[in-house]
Structures are given as structure tokens and as C-alpha cells.
Design a protein around this motif. Structure first.
Motif, PDB file in Angstrom:
ATOM      1  N   THR A 187     -19.404 -41.407  17.691  1.00 52.87           N
ATOM      2  CA  THR A 187     -19.763 -42.382  16.652  1.00 52.87           C
ATOM      3  C   THR A 187     -19.676 -41.796  15.237  1.00 52.87           C
ATOM      4  N   SER A 188     -19.176 -40.576  15.116  1.00 52.03           N
ATOM      5  CA  SER A 188     -19.176 -39.898  13.806  1.00 52.03           C
ATOM      6  C   SER A 188     -18.448 -40.696  12.740  1.00 52.03           C
ATOM      7  N   GLN A 189     -17.260 -41.188  13.066  1.00 47.24           N
ATOM      8  CA  GLN A 189     -16.469 -41.905  12.072  1.00 47.24           C
ATOM      9  C   GLN A 189     -17.106 -43.241  11.704  1.00 47.24           C
ATOM     10  N   ASN A 190     -17.652 -43.926  12.695  1.00 51.83           N
ATOM     11  CA  ASN A 190     -18.347 -45.176  12.401  1.00 51.83           C
ATOM     12  C   ASN A 190     -19.509 -44.916  11.449  1.00 51.83           C
ATOM     13  N   ILE A 191     -20.253 -43.848  11.700  1.00 51.81           N
ATOM     14  CA  ILE A 191     -21.403 -43.493  10.861  1.00 51.81           C
ATOM     15  C   ILE A 191     -20.941 -43.105   9.455  1.00 51.81           C
ATOM     16  N   ASN A 192     -19.880 -42.303   9.348  1.00 55.58           N
ATOM     17  CA  ASN A 192     -19.366 -41.916   8.028  1.00 55.58           C
ATOM     18  C   ASN A 192     -18.989 -43.138   7.196  1.00 55.58           C
ATOM     19  N   SER A 193     -18.291 -44.083   7.820  1.00 46.91           N
ATOM     20  CA  SER A 193     -17.840 -45.264   7.072  1.00 46.91           C
ATOM     21  C   SER A 193     -19.015 -46.163   6.696  1.00 46.91           C
ATOM     22  N   LEU A 194     -19.971 -46.333   7.606  1.00 40.03           N
ATOM     23  CA  LEU A 194     -21.136 -47.169   7.290  1.00 40.03           C
ATOM     24  C   LEU A 194     -21.978 -46.553   6.177  1.00 40.03           C
ATOM     25  N   LYS A 195     -22.113 -45.224   6.193  1.00 39.87           N
ATOM     26  CA  LYS A 195     -22.842 -44.560   5.105  1.00 39.87           C
ATOM     27  C   LYS A 195     -22.123 -44.755   3.773  1.00 39.87           C
ATOM     28  N   ALA A 196     -20.812 -44.650   3.797  1.00 35.02           N
ATOM     29  CA  ALA A 196     -20.038 -44.844   2.564  1.00 35.02           C
ATOM     30  C   ALA A 196     -20.266 -46.242   2.003  1.00 35.02           C
ATOM     31  N   ILE A 197     -20.265 -47.240   2.883  1.00 30.14           N
ATOM     32  CA  ILE A 197     -20.478 -48.626   2.459  1.00 30.14           C
ATOM     33  C   ILE A 197     -21.875 -48.802   1.862  1.00 30.14           C
ATOM     34  N   CYS A 198     -22.877 -48.241   2.541  1.00 36.55           N
ATOM     35  CA  CYS A 198     -24.260 -48.370   2.055  1.00 36.55           C
ATOM     36  C   CYS A 198     -24.451 -47.678   0.707  1.00 36.55           C
ATOM     37  N   PHE A 199     -24.003 -46.421   0.615  1.00 30.75           N
ATOM     38  CA  PHE A 199     -24.196 -45.673  -0.636  1.00 30.75           C
ATOM     39  C   PHE A 199     -23.437 -46.317  -1.795  1.00 30.75           C
ATOM     40  N   PHE A 200     -22.258 -46.884  -1.513  1.00 30.52           N
ATOM     41  CA  PHE A 200     -21.506 -47.558  -2.569  1.00 30.52           C
ATOM     42  C   PHE A 200     -22.297 -48.736  -3.118  1.00 30.52           C
ATOM     43  N   ASN A 201     -22.857 -49.531  -2.211  1.00 28.42           N
ATOM     44  CA  ASN A 201     -23.613 -50.704  -2.654  1.00 28.42           C
ATOM     45  C   ASN A 201     -24.960 -50.344  -3.246  1.00 28.42           C
ATOM     46  N   LEU A 202     -25.476 -49.156  -2.923  1.00 25.92           N
ATOM     47  CA  LEU A 202     -26.710 -48.669  -3.550  1.00 25.92           C
ATOM     48  C   LEU A 202     -26.418 -47.909  -4.843  1.00 25.92           C
ATOM     49  N   GLN A 203     -25.118 -47.822  -5.181  1.00 23.72           N
ATOM     50  CA  GLN A 203     -24.659 -47.172  -6.413  1.00 23.72           C
ATOM     51  C   GLN A 203     -25.018 -45.691  -6.454  1.00 23.72           C
ATOM     52  N   VAL A 204     -24.897 -45.041  -5.292  1.00 25.71           N
ATOM     53  CA  VAL A 204     -25.102 -43.589  -5.212  1.00 25.71           C
ATOM     54  C   VAL A 204     -23.711 -42.953  -5.149  1.00 25.71           C
ATOM     55  N   LYS A 205     -23.210 -42.603  -6.293  1.00 29.33           N
ATOM     56  CA  LYS A 205     -21.807 -42.218  -6.435  1.00 29.33           C
ATOM     57  C   LYS A 205     -21.416 -41.028  -5.566  1.00 29.33           C
ATOM     58  N   SER A 209     -22.725 -39.528  -2.943  1.00 26.36           N
ATOM     59  CA  SER A 209     -22.766 -39.744  -1.494  1.00 26.36           C
ATOM     60  C   SER A 209     -21.661 -40.711  -1.051  1.00 26.36           C
ATOM     61  N   THR A 210     -21.369 -41.687  -1.895  1.00 22.79           N
ATOM     62  CA  THR A 210     -20.259 -42.606  -1.597  1.00 22.79           C
ATOM     63  C   THR A 210     -18.959 -41.824  -1.446  1.00 22.79           C
ATOM     64  N   LEU A 211     -18.682 -40.971  -2.417  1.00 24.46           N
ATOM     65  CA  LEU A 211     -17.448 -40.174  -2.378  1.00 24.46           C
ATOM     66  C   LEU A 211     -17.463 -39.198  -1.201  1.00 24.46           C
ATOM     67  N   HIS A 212     -18.621 -38.585  -0.947  1.00 22.35           N
ATOM     68  CA  HIS A 212     -18.727 -37.591   0.127  1.00 22.35           C
ATOM     69  C   HIS A 212     -18.385 -38.207   1.475  1.00 22.35           C
ATOM     70  N   TYR A 213     -19.027 -39.333   1.819  1.00 22.07           N
ATOM     71  CA  TYR A 213     -18.822 -39.913   3.151  1.00 22.07           C
ATOM     72  C   TYR A 213     -17.484 -40.630   3.265  1.00 22.07           C
ATOM     73  N   SER A 214     -16.980 -41.171   2.162  1.00 20.09           N
ATOM     74  CA  SER A 214     -15.648 -41.783   2.185  1.00 20.09           C
ATOM     75  C   SER A 214     -14.584 -40.730   2.480  1.00 20.09           C
ATOM     76  N   LYS A 215     -14.687 -39.604   1.792  1.00 24.15           N
ATOM     77  CA  LYS A 215     -13.690 -38.544   1.981  1.00 24.15           C
ATOM     78  C   LYS A 215     -13.857 -37.864   3.340  1.00 24.15           C
ATOM     79  N   LEU A 216     -15.092 -37.811   3.822  1.00 26.64           N
ATOM     80  CA  LEU A 216     -15.338 -37.264   5.165  1.00 26.64           C
ATOM     81  C   LEU A 216     -14.674 -38.158   6.208  1.00 26.64           C
TER      82      LEU A 216
END
Length: 564
Positions: free
Chosen positions: A289-307, A309-316
């Protein structure tokens, strides 16, 4: 009877032939027992242990019975598929189909049906919907060629209806899809009652059907928000059934709560979603589930405006993206997030790069008629196109005006610098006077008791709702939430906790992280930068200084102490 006596009399006169006959019969029976042992083991581990499936499939491939050999290949394909090794699974399935294409015995037809079922899921997850549909049609043709329309036939017929419902959902015909799926459920007990492991497969199919209904509601929720409650309801029903599996599936709880996390995203409750994701990230590698978790975290951090972490999990996610698995929907969502994030940060070169990638993937997806003009709650197709075209256009125009703008900026800067140099001397002098005055005074406020209690309650609630983890969170943010001013807020924090707001914020963040490090082993594997981002710091050095000031040791030293 006369014939049998003749055979016995004949074998009695030919003792060597008699003993040879007995040996052949004994060997045959022993082979059957060994094969049956391996078949039973494969059935037992079918959805619980992929390595065991591969082990016993390898054993069964030595069988002298061709049908057992092809069954073993099908089981290898299943294990590879469940491990996420889609290419290997597809090779195994196609090997079975190519070698038994013209064989019409019953057991070969059963192997064809199994292989075509697996092929459907492979193509479906690769977004090759036309090929997935073709696999369904071939499976129906093989089913209809069976002489006996028994429970095996009816169970697989329902499976094809399940597959067709999935295709309809992809096309956007969600109401029709859900009707097909709901109509199946009352038929399941009777059909599976007389099959081998019927109770298990009944529950497995029922749980899967509930999940498909829930996913259909989730996909159609973009046009009707109330469908999200229905999605949660059916995900829960699927989970309740899955909890009764024998043997149990270790990933049941994790998969359920990650689905619920997607519902929270659709509801725009990103903090709740993130809390669930964090909680169920522990076994991500084991459960794939690693990739699913990485993408969901990216989506959440982006919408929470946490730049950061958004970049970190998107690139991961991109770093670990497997092109062979071809998960285009989530890939497009991540490209779109990156193009938006860089656009917001005025980094037009990077925004341009990811916008191009987004548009390119959307064009590829356009080729599949099943995806044309369809929206998904993780990324709206039309909005993405509009935004990214805007970014591309801005990038194109920006080059033509950049030289002129830079020239103007240089001129303004020279004039402004000379002006500010003089003004700063005056400001610096005034600030020193203010600091001196503040250092000799301490404000006291006569705050209404009820108001003070409400503000204090809001401060305590801060610890429970985790807002303090957001990047850039400050005393003004908290004051706005509590409908008060920063002076009152600072006074109450100092009065109740004997700390400044900054010290209190550091305490909340560091204590939160310490708890995670103690209770979640995954956090110990994070880099210092990632740990910093998890608790709202954009700079690893600032985080390390804050941690050391609070605990007396660096984060690395603290983690090392936990590992000893």
C-alpha cells in the motif's frame, strides 16, 4: 463379473505382470495424494500468503496431470498479481491461454475461465478497458460451452456480471453498475453452497461486491455529495464480511481504513484523512500500500497547503512509480498537484514541466473511450486541462516580458535601497526604544472568566485536532480560530502554562513526534527533513534546534536511544 475373474486368473498365472499392475496402481494413487495435498495447500493460502502460493504451485507443476500443471500456472499468476508484479502475472496467464486454447476437456475449460478472470483484472488495473472487456466476452463464450450448468457455472456467470458492472462504472453508468451488483447479493448463498470452500468464496465475493458498490458511490459523489455516506456504508459492510474470513486476511483493516481515508478526501476533510493514513501506514510494504499512501498524503498535504510535505510525497510517489502497473489516474493526479504547487510558488519552469506531463497523460487517457470527459474526485478532468493550459500559456508569455520586467526591477531596487537605508536607521532606533520599554513592562488583562475559559478550551483543543502540525501555523491563526486577539491569547498561555506561544507550539510538536517515534516504527526510518515536515517545519535545521532546545539532545540522538 466373469471378465473380472478372467483378469484375476490371467494375472495369477503371470505373477510378474500382476505385481507390475499393483505397482502402477499404487504409484498412481500416491501421485493423486501428493497432488491433492498441494491443491489443498494452494486453496488454503489463496488470499493470505503469496510466497506459500508460489511454493506449492512450483510443487504442483511437477504433476503428471496437465490440468494440475496449468492450475499451478494460474495460481502463480494470482500470487504475482497480488504482489503487484503485473507483468509476470500477465505472462503466466497468456502462457496458459496459448497452450490450452484448442483443448476442450472440462478441466482445461476451467483453467481457461480462471486465466481469463485474472486477465480481466490485469487489463482493468492497467486502464486497458477494451482488452478487459474482450477478456469478459471470451470468458462468457467458454462458460456457455460447458455441458453442465451447475453451481460452478452460475458462480462464474455472476463473476462476469460483476466484471461488466465494473466496466459500466468506468464508463460513468454508476446507477446501472450498482443495480447489477446489488441484484447479485441475494443469489450468492445458494450458488456457493455446494462448491468447494463455498463459504469462503461466498464471503469473498460478497465483500468484493460491497466494495465495488461503495467505489461506484464514491466516483459518482462529485455530482451528488450525499453519495459519500452511501460509500462509507458499503465500505463498512464489506469490512464486516471480510473480518469473518477463515483464514483471516491480515490486510483487511488497513485496506478498509485507507478506503475511508479516500471518502474523507472526497468530503474535503483532509486532516481526518491524514490521521487515518498515518495510523495505517505501518505495514505498507507488506500490504503493498506504499504508493497508495504516498499519493493520498500528497493530496491531503496539498489541500492543507503544506508545501514541503506535498512535494516530498508527490516526488516519493513518482520515484517509486512502476510504469508497467500503469496507474494513470493517480499519476495524473500527482502531476497535476505538482504543477499547481509550483505555480502557486511562482516556480514557472517546474510548473511548466509538470503541466506538460499532465496534458500528455490526459491525451493518452483520452484514447480510451471509457475515460473521455469523466471526472474523478481526486482530479477533475476539465479543471485540470483549463488550469494547466493557463500555466503553459503563462510560461510562454512570461519569457517575452521577463527582460523588460527585470530591467524595471533593477532600477526600482536601486532607488528603493537608497531610500530604505535611511529609513531603516530611524526604524531601528524606534524598535530599540520599544523593546526596552516592553522589557520593563508586563501587561495584565482583566478578562471575563467565561471568555477566559472558552479561550483556554480552544487552546487545549488545539492539542487534540493537530492543527499545530500545519506549516506556518502561528498565534494569529489560533487567535482567528478562537475569535480573540493575539495579546489576550498570549497572556492566557503564559498564565496557564508559564510559556510563550512559541515555546508552547514547540512543546506540542515535539511531544507529538516523540509519541509517533515510540509507537510507530516507520517514523524511525524517516529522514530528519521528513520528520521536520511531519510536524510543520520547513527547515530541518530549525527543527533540529527546536528539538534539542526542548529535549536537550538532537532528533538523531533521540532515535538512536530508542533503538538501543
Amino acid at each position: 463379473m466373469t471378465t473380472f475373474k478372467y483378469i484375476i486368473r490371467f494375472l495369477g498365472k503371470n505373477s510378474a505382470l500382476f505385481f507390475f499392475f499393483i505397482y502402477i496402481q499404487s504409484s498412481y494413487n500416491q501421485t493423486n495424494k501428493i497432488d491433492q495435498f498441494h491443491l489443498d495447500k494452494l486453496s488454503f493460502f489463496t488470499d493470505t500468503n503469496n510466497d506459500s502460493i508460489l511454493f506449492y504451485a512450483k510443487k504442483l507443476k511437477k504433476s503428471k496431470k496437465p490440468c494440475n500443471f496449468y492450475h499451478a500456472l494460474n495460481m502463480e499468476a494470482k500470487a504475482f498479481y497480488q504482489k503487484g508484479l503485473i507483468v509476470l502475472a500477465e505472462k503466466k496467464v497468456n502462457l496458459v491461454l496459448n497452450e490450452i486454447d484448442h483443448k476442450n476437456e472440462y478441466c482445461f475449460k476451467k483453467n481457461k475461465i480462471t486465466a481469463l478472470t485474472r486477465l480481466f483484472w490485469i487489463y482493468k488495473n492497467k486502464k486497458q478497458y477494451q482488452k478487459a472487456f474482450d477478456a469478459i466476452i471470451k470468458k462468457i463464450n467458454v462458460l456457455e460451452s460447458l455441458d453442465i450448468k451447475d453451481n460452478y457455472y452460475h458462480a462464474n456467470y455472476l463473476s462476469t456480471q460483476n466484471n461488466l458492472a465494473i466496466i459500466k462504472s468506468v464508463l460513468g453508468f454508476h446507477v446501472e453498475s450498482r443495480k447489477i451488483l446489488k441484484d447479485m447479493i441475494p443469489l450468492l448463498p445458494k450458488i456457493y453452497s455446494n462448491l468447494n470452500n463455498g463459504d469462503y468464496y461466498h464471503k469473498l465475493f460478497k465483500s468484493s461486491t460491497f466494495n465495488l458498490i461503495a467505489e461506484s458511490y464514491l466516483k459518482s459523489s462529485i455530482n451528488n455529495f450525499k453519495y459519500l455516506d452511501s460509500a462509507s456504508y458499503y465500505f463498512r459492510k464489506a469490512f464486516e464480511v471480510a473480518k469473518t474470513f477463515v483464514p483471516p486476511h491480515k490486510n483487511t483493516e488497513t485496506l478498509y481504513y485507507l478506503r475511508e481515508a479516500e471518502v474523507f478526501i472526497a468530503k474535503k476533510e483532509y486532516r481526518k484523512s491524514l490521521n487515518l493514513i498515518q495510523k495505517y501506514s505501518k505495514n505498507s510494504k507488506e500490504f503493498n500500500t506504499s504508493q497508495n499512501i504516498n499519493s493520498l498524503k500528497a493530496i491531503c498535504f496539498f489541500n492543507l497547503q503544506v508545501k514541503d510535505s506535498t512535494l516530498h510525497y508527490s516526488k516519493l510517489y513518482l520515484q517509486n512509480f512502476d510504469k508497467k502497473n500503469n496507474n494513470k489516474k493517480r499519476l495524473i493526479a500527482i502531476y497535476n498537484i505538482l504543477s499547481n504547487q509550483y505555480y502557486i510558488g511562482k516556480q514557472l519552469d517546474s510548473a511548466f514541466k509538470y503541466s506538460e506531463l499532465t496534458i500528455a497523460e490526459l491525451k493518452l487517457l483520452d484514447k480510451s473511450k471509457n475515460e473521455i470527459n469523466k471526472s474523478h474526485y481526486l482530479h477533475n478532468y476539465n479543471d485540470i486541462k483549463k488550469l494547466n493550459r493557463s500555466i503553459l500559456e503563462k510560461e510562454k508569455n512570461s519569457f517575452n516580458t521577463s527582460i523588460f520586467i527585470i530591467s524595471i526591477i533593477i532600477l526600482i531596487f536601486v532607488l528603493f535601497f537608497s531610500f530604505m537605508l535611511k529609513k531603516n536607521r530611524v526604524i531601528s532606533k524606534n524598535l530599540n526604544a520599544i523593546k526596552k520599554q516592553n522589557s520593563t513592562q508586563k501587561k495584565e488583562y482583566n478578562i471575563d472568566n467565561q471568555l477566559e475559559k472558552e479561550i483556554l478550551k480552544g487552546i487545549i483543543d488545539l492539542k487534540r485536532n493537530n492543527y499545530f502540525l500545519e506549516t506556518g501555523f502561528n498565534i494569529q491563526n489560533l487567535a482567528n480560530q478562537l475569535n480573540t486577539n493575539t495579546s489576550y491569547l498570549s497572556y492566557i498561555i503564559n498564565k496557564e502554562f508559564n510559556k510563550s506561544f512559541k515555546e508552547y507550539l514547540i512543546q506540542l510538536r515535539i511531544e507529538y513526534l516523540i509519541e509517533k517515534l515510540k509507537t510507530n516504527k516507520e517514523y524511525k526510518k524517516f529522514t530528519i527533513k521528513s520528520l521536520a515536515e511531519e510536524v510543520g517545519y520547513t527547515n530541518a535545521s530549525a527543527f533540529t534546534r527546536a528539538f534539542k532546545k526542548y529535549k536537550g539532545i538532537t532528533p538523531s540522538e533521540f532515535i538512536k536511544g530508542l533503538n538501543q
